[in-house]
Structures are given as C-alpha cells and as structure tokens.
Design an enzyme around this catalytic site. Structure first.
Site, short mmCIF file in Angstrom:
data_model
loop_
_atom_site.label_atom_id
_atom_site.label_comp_id
_atom_site.label_asym_id
_atom_site.label_seq_id
_atom_site.Cartn_x
_atom_site.Cartn_y
_atom_site.Cartn_z
N ASP A 314 0.82 -1.22 0.00
CA ASP A 314 0.00 0.00 0.00
C ASP A 314 0.85 1.27 0.00
OD1 ASP A 314 -2.14 -1.70 0.15
OD2 ASP A 314 -2.97 -0.88 2.01
N HIS A 445 -18.52 -29.68 -16.26
CA HIS A 445 -19.95 -29.44 -16.16
C HIS A 445 -20.52 -30.21 -14.97
CE1 HIS A 445 -24.05 -28.67 -17.43
NE2 HIS A 445 -24.32 -29.95 -17.22
P1 FAD Z 1 -0.40 -3.54 5.94
O1 FAD Z 1 -1.20 -4.75 5.88
O2 FAD Z 1 -1.10 -2.26 6.26
O3 FAD Z 1 0.75 -3.78 6.98
C1 FAD Z 1 1.62 -2.77 7.37
C2 FAD Z 1 2.19 -3.13 8.71
O4 FAD Z 1 3.22 -2.22 9.01
C3 FAD Z 1 1.19 -3.02 9.86
O5 FAD Z 1 1.15 -4.22 10.57
C4 FAD Z 1 1.71 -1.87 10.70
O6 FAD Z 1 1.48 -2.06 12.08
C5 FAD Z 1 3.20 -1.93 10.39
N1 FAD Z 1 3.89 -0.65 10.57
C6 FAD Z 1 3.56 0.54 10.03
N2 FAD Z 1 4.45 1.48 10.40
C7 FAD Z 1 5.34 0.86 11.19
C8 FAD Z 1 6.50 1.30 11.89
N3 FAD Z 1 6.90 2.57 11.84
N4 FAD Z 1 7.19 0.41 12.60
C9 FAD Z 1 6.81 -0.88 12.66
N5 FAD Z 1 5.72 -1.35 12.03
C10 FAD Z 1 5.01 -0.49 11.30
N6 FAD Z 1 -7.13 -6.47 0.18
C11 FAD Z 1 -7.36 -7.56 -0.60
O7 FAD Z 1 -6.53 -7.90 -1.43
N7 FAD Z 1 -8.50 -8.31 -0.44
C12 FAD Z 1 -9.44 -7.98 0.46
O8 FAD Z 1 -10.47 -8.67 0.57
C13 FAD Z 1 -9.24 -6.84 1.27
N8 FAD Z 1 -10.15 -6.48 2.21
C14 FAD Z 1 -9.90 -5.39 3.00
C15 FAD Z 1 -10.85 -5.03 3.95
C16 FAD Z 1 -10.63 -3.94 4.77
C17 FAD Z 1 -11.67 -3.56 5.79
C18 FAD Z 1 -9.41 -3.19 4.65
C19 FAD Z 1 -9.14 -2.02 5.55
C20 FAD Z 1 -8.47 -3.54 3.71
C21 FAD Z 1 -8.70 -4.63 2.87
N9 FAD Z 1 -7.79 -5.01 1.89
C22 FAD Z 1 -8.03 -6.09 1.10
C23 FAD Z 1 -6.54 -4.25 1.67
C24 FAD Z 1 -5.36 -4.97 2.32
O9 FAD Z 1 -5.62 -5.15 3.69
C25 FAD Z 1 -4.09 -4.15 2.12
O10 FAD Z 1 -3.93 -3.88 0.75
C26 FAD Z 1 -2.89 -4.91 2.63
O11 FAD Z 1 -3.01 -5.19 3.99
C27 FAD Z 1 -1.62 -4.10 2.37
O12 FAD Z 1 -0.53 -4.81 2.85
P2 FAD Z 1 0.79 -4.06 3.32
O13 FAD Z 1 1.75 -5.13 3.69
O14 FAD Z 1 1.19 -3.06 2.32
O15 FAD Z 1 0.37 -3.22 4.60
#
Ligand code: FAD
Length: 469
Positions: A314, A445
C-alpha cells in the site's frame, strides 16, 4: 543479552502481507531478514481487513439465503445472532492465521522485533521496542512495507462518538439499527453487505456518480449489481456529499448534499470508508525519498529513489490490495538476492458483495483508449445450469478480447464465487492466451466456470447456451 544482528542483510518495516511475504521469501533464500512490527504480524489484511471481513462475510452468508432455501423446500427457524460470538470467531480465525505466519517467518530464519521503527539517513532504522531498550540497525537493504491507514474526514473524525473506521466495523460493540456508510468503494460496499445481513438498515453516500468509482464498472454489470444491492435492502445515494453529522435530542443525522439539495439521513452509527492513505509518519524527510501523490515512488523492481531502499504494498501506491503487496514482496526479494524478477501485467480485484464482483485487465473503454479494437463476449448467469441450480443466477460475465490478435485483454464477473473465478482470467492475460484457447478448453460441467468458456465463445458469436447477438 541482546543477540540482534545490528547490521543485517535486510530489514523489513511492517509485517503485513507485503512485509511478511518478503520475510519468508528472503528467509528461504538464506538472507535472515529482520522484521519490525509495531502492532501485529499479518498487518491490516490478517487482523482488520481481508480476513476479518471475509470471515464475517462467510459467517453471515446463510442469513442472505433464507428466502432462497425456503423457496427450495428447506425452512429454518428464525436465526438468532450473537454478535459477540461472531466477532470472537472472527478474532480466533485472525489469530490462528497470524500465529501461523509468525511461525513461518521464524522457521525460515527471520527475526521479528516488536516496536515502532523510525528511519533516518544511512539508512538507519531506530526501533523503539515495546518493553525493551531502543536498538539501531544499519541494514544493507531496507524494505518499507508500512501499509496504509484510513482517511478521516474533518466533519467525521474517528474519535467522535458514533463514528466508525473499518477497524471498529470488524470488532463492532453492537449492530447499529441504522448504519450510514460514507463511500461506495470496495470497503463501503463489503461492510454494507455484512451489516445488511446482520440486520442493520444501510444507507451509503457516495460523492461520485457510480458505485465502485475507481473500478469503472461496465454499465450493464453495474446496473445488475446496483439492482441486487437495492433488492437486498441497501440504499445508495450517488453524487451525494456528506457534509456534517448533527445530533438533535440524542438522535444523529448525517447531512448531505445531492444536486444542490440537502438530504438528511438518520444514523445510529456512521462508518467512514472514503479511502486510505500511506502510513509514512516514521520516515525522516532528510532520507530523501521521492513521492508520487503521497506514495513512495518506486521502479519496476520496487526500488525507491535511494539505493538499496525498497517500498512495497500500500505504501507504494497502485491498487491497495494484499495480493499486490505480496507480489511486490517477491519482486523486491528477487532483486535483493539477484534472482530474475518476474513482474506482473495485471492485478485482479474482487468485491465481496451479494453477488460477488471481480475484474481484471482492461475494460472495453480502456482497451479502446490504448489503441486496441476490442471484441466483446458476454454470458448471463441465468443461462448457466449451475448458477440456476444454486438459485444464484443474478450476474454475468464480460470478456474483452483484441480483434487483431484474439488475445484476452480483460474481463469482469458478477456472480457467486466471482473472486475465485477471476484467477482464470488473470492467468489467461498473464500467459497471453487467446479468447479461442479459453473457449476451446474443456470446463467441467456443471460448474460456474463454464460461463467463462461460453463468454469466450460469445466473442466469436458461438456460445451454445445463449443467443449470440
Ligand atoms: P499492511 O497490511 O497495512 O501492513 C503494514 C504493517 O506495518 C502493519 O502491521 C503496521 O502495524 C506496520 N507498521 C507501520 N508502520 C510501522 C513502523 N513505523 N514500525 C513498525 N511497524 C510499522 N485487500 C485484498 O486484497 N483483499 C481484500 O479482501 C481486502 N479487504 C480489506 C478489507 C478492509 C476492511 C481493509 C481495511 C483492507 C482490505 N484489503 C483487502 C486491503 C489490504 O488489507 C491491504 O492492501 C494490505 O493489507 C496491504 O498490505 P501491506 O503489507 O502493504 O500493509
């Protein structure tokens, strides 16, 4: 004695699907990564996003089908819902999965440090650990996978009584009688679907003129989905801007504006689901990263503007989806270890509404904009024996082919298990299959997947179970 290697090969900030996938893959490749996580392994996806919402979606699924079962000769007593048990079950599933991921990181040679990371020039990573002394790491490579947080509206702040973000919505203290949702994007529609099943009256306000505005749905498919949502009791106000929350005699009212006129919608709770923004508060500006619309700018190998600093998931923009985060984790890991990078052409999207919606690749309009001459195949689910047998025949498949090469360019699916079926279309686009090859592949099917084969046949006006107009 602290045994943490202060100069590790790789430090990963964040253990969401981006960070934990990178940790496991780099561990498999012998890199002994150090992962820093300030909350819970699994990130938003496992703890508050994908998995919790889909657990509740599947738990509540029978509630959406009671009339259908009755019509088919099976009647149940009026179901009783224990919300606390629904959320307890949801947390249990999330914990089970995060425990598994934690074990996988460790068993592959990774180390997890719990605490908040701060990044400064070098790059140096200062870890403010929970219950332990601060530690400074100087990694050879840094992967930033810190994810995103929900956008707050100044008129609807999360600390205000009765205003929910998506995290509260997966651990709800109660089922609101009237839930107003701001935003008809993926999260807004999924939450609307879940709470509608749980018995809330749902009103969704969307500023744009259509639902799922970022996905640019095909008009015919959007109208099927709109009709289904309405039929299930979800009211959607498009082109409507939420302006403020008023409280009169303890009753809350969302005030909005549509076509210059004021609308007032009673609300017990308001869920703000208007999007998410990158989580960047821990990065020193001096580091010199470049940004694009607030997200960290990266190249095709997930490398930022700084040597040996990567950004994935993200935080790096693009579709904010877990599978995009984990794919980028594999790309960055390959780049770090000098393996061949396998990039991606398309990122499928899935929306867990009733029925499900999924899409991948180019829409008809996008194909035209990109200089292709699109050829279209459609297949309505009312012509699918399996969908009719399941009493879930609302929906359709649309495929977009390239007239010149016959290759599949994109597709959308509205119907049961659309989120699973879209993988066939994603694979077809990644491997550059032609529409004819899809049509000529035997699909078993009776299954929903036959509808994809029929839509592919329809591109050349040869579908068997529908007219080929
Ligand atoms: P994240 O999952 O956000 O993880 C980032 C991590 O970094 C977190 O654990 C945070 O605590 C940690 N962090 C941040 N800053 C620091 C720091 N300074 N020091 C230490 N740790 C830190 N996506 C799908 O593909 N399918 C779905 O069905 C779907 N459903 C969703 C439903 C909801 C309600 C939401 C909110 C999101 C959904 N998503 C879905 C989106 C998905 O959750 C995100 O795209 C995904 O989690 C992104 O992964 P990431 O690893 O980039 O970040």
């Amino acid at each position: 004695m602290d045994t943490v290697n202060k100069k590790p090969n790789v430090v990963i900030i964040g253990a969401g699907p981006g960070g934990y996938t990178a940790a496991i893959r780099l561990g498999q490749l012998g890199m002994n990564p150090v992962v820093i996580e300030k909350e819970k392994v699994g990130g938003v996806c496992l703890n508050w996003g994908c998995i919790p919402t889909k657990t509740i979606y599947s738990t509540t699924e029978p509630l959406a089908k009671l009339d259908s079962w009755k019509k088919r000769g099976i009647e149940f007593n009026q179901p009783k819902i224990s919300l606390s048990d629904v959320t307890k079950h949801q947390s249990k599933i999330a914990n089970k999965l995060t425990d598994g991921v934690e074990k996988l990181i460790k068993s592959n040679g990774g180390t997890i440090l719990y605490g908040k990371a701060e990044v400064t020039t070098g790059p140096k990573v200062i870890v403010k650990r929970i219950g332990k002394e601060e530690i400074t790491l100087e990694p050879n490579n840094l992967i930033i996978a810190s994810g995103s947080i929900p956008i707050e509206l100044p008129e609807f702040v999360f600390s205000q009584d009765g205003i929910w973000d998506s995290k509260t919505a997966v651990m709800p203290p109660e089922t609101p009688e009237k839930l107003v949702i701001l935003g008809a994007g993926v999260i807004g529609l999924e939450m609307g679907t879940i709470y509608n099943r749980l018995g809330s009256e749902i009103k969704i306000l969307e500023m744009q003129d259509s639902i799922l505005p970022t996905l640019n749905l095909d008009k015919r498919i959007a109208s099927y989905l709109n009709r289904s949502l309405k039929k299930s009791g979800i009211d959607i106000y498009t082109s409507t801007r939420a302006k403020e929350l008023q409280t009169v005699e303890e009753k809350k009212m969302v005030i909005g504006e549509k076509d210059g006129k004021e609308v007032s919608i009673p609300a017990d709770r308001v869920l703000v689901a208007v999007g998410r923004r990158p989580n960047l508060d821990f990065i020193d500006d001096q580091l010199g990263l470049e940004y694009n619309e607030g997200f960290i700018e990266t190249d095709a190998s997930c490398l930022t503007s700084i040597e040996n600093v990567y950004a994935i998931g993200d935080i790096a923009g693009g579709p904010m989806l877990a599978h995009k985060a984990s794919k980028e984790a594999l790309i960055a890991s390959s780049k770090i270890t000098g393996e061949k990078i396998t990039n991606y052409k398309v990122v499928p999207s899935a929306v867990f509404t009733d029925p499900e919606y999924a899409q991948v690749g180019m829409s008809e309009r996008k194909a035209r904009q990109n200089g292709y001459e699109p050829v279209i195949g459609r297949f309505p689910l009312r012509a699918s024996g399996k969908a009719v047998a399941m009493d879930e025949a609302t929906g359709a498949i649309k495929l977009v082919g390239d007239k010149d090469t016959d290759r599949l360019l994109g597709g959308s699916i509205l119907g049961p298990h659309a989120s699973d079926m879209i993988a066939e279309l994603a694979l077809s686009i990644e491997t550059e299959l032609t529409v004819t090859q899809i049509a000529e592949t035997i699909h078993p099917h009776p299954t929903l997947s036959e509808a994809i084969m029929e839509a592919a046949e329809n591109v050349h006006s040869r579908a068997i179970h529908t007219s080929n107009r």
